[in-house]
Design a protein around this motif. Sequence first.
Motif, PDB file in Angstrom:
ATOM      1  N   UNK A   1       0.844  -1.190   0.000  1.00  0.00           N
ATOM      2  CA  UNK A   1       0.000   0.000   0.000  1.00  0.00           C
ATOM      3  C   UNK A   1       0.880   1.241   0.000  1.00  0.00           C
ATOM      4  N   UNK A   2       0.542   2.205  -0.880  1.00  0.00           N
ATOM      5  CA  UNK A   2       1.348   3.410  -1.035  1.00  0.00           C
ATOM      6  C   UNK A   2       0.630   4.648  -0.513  1.00  0.00           C
ATOM      7  N   UNK A   3       1.434   5.661  -0.179  1.00  0.00           N
ATOM      8  CA  UNK A   3       0.903   6.970   0.142  1.00  0.00           C
ATOM      9  C   UNK A   3       0.715   7.804  -1.117  1.00  0.00           C
ATOM     10  N   UNK A   4       0.371   9.080  -0.898  1.00  0.00           N
ATOM     11  CA  UNK A   4       0.025   9.961  -2.012  1.00  0.00           C
ATOM     12  C   UNK A   4       1.242  10.499  -2.748  1.00  0.00           C
ATOM     13  N   UNK A   5       2.410  10.407  -2.129  1.00  0.00           N
ATOM     14  CA  UNK A   5       3.625  10.889  -2.763  1.00  0.00           C
ATOM     15  C   UNK A   5       3.985  12.312  -2.378  1.00  0.00           C
TER      16      UNK A   5
END
Lengths: 113, 115
Positions: free
Chosen positions: B104-108
Amino acid sequence: DVKVTQSSRYLVKRTGEKVFLECVQDMDHENMFWYRQDPGLGLRLIYFSYDVKMKEKGDIPEGYSVSREKKERFSLILESASTNQTSMYLCASSLQFLRGEAFFGQGTRLTVV
Amino acid sequence: AQTVTQSQPEMSVQEAETVTLSCTYDTSENNYYLFWYKQPPSRQMILVIRQEAYKQQNATENRFSVNFQKAAKSFSLKISDSQLGDTAMYFCAFLASGNTGKLIFGQGTTLQVKP
């Protein structure tokens, strides 16, 4: 070096078309992923697969399906493309054991008109 | 469900200076892995650094280090001696140890290093 190759860098399709995005990895990784990347939203997981013919929905699976008939290949299918599916699509793969790092393809920028 | 939040959409730093990118996450898991990935302009995403939650020692990779605060669910990235080649989008990512590998990734955060 691990290679994750996506079939197209840029793609333009018409609304209602069936679209196939292909991804191939050459390192015998069990896990493969499809993400879409949109400004301000980061990477959102569409589907992932942890083995041949095994798949799980990610956070935004609606309007998409996937196919994994062989370990090295993971396809993303847009059954009926819509303009809100215009995006950058990223494929990735990883080893399941030891929770290895994910390796990414170069991305496919899809425009639906 | 796990979530990852990066609250800084854009940052800039002068060449040779130090910058810290923030990341927080939410999980009920006790064992997990955290990552920072870098996406240079028009180039592929690559791994910068990785931290295992059961390890108290913060991970370091040359000029890159993390400040991992498990109780606060915080995982920041520090870049020392910033270089022009560090200009990129940086993503924080979470991987639970108990499942089959869902990342799962964050928004950057877009980082601009200025000469």
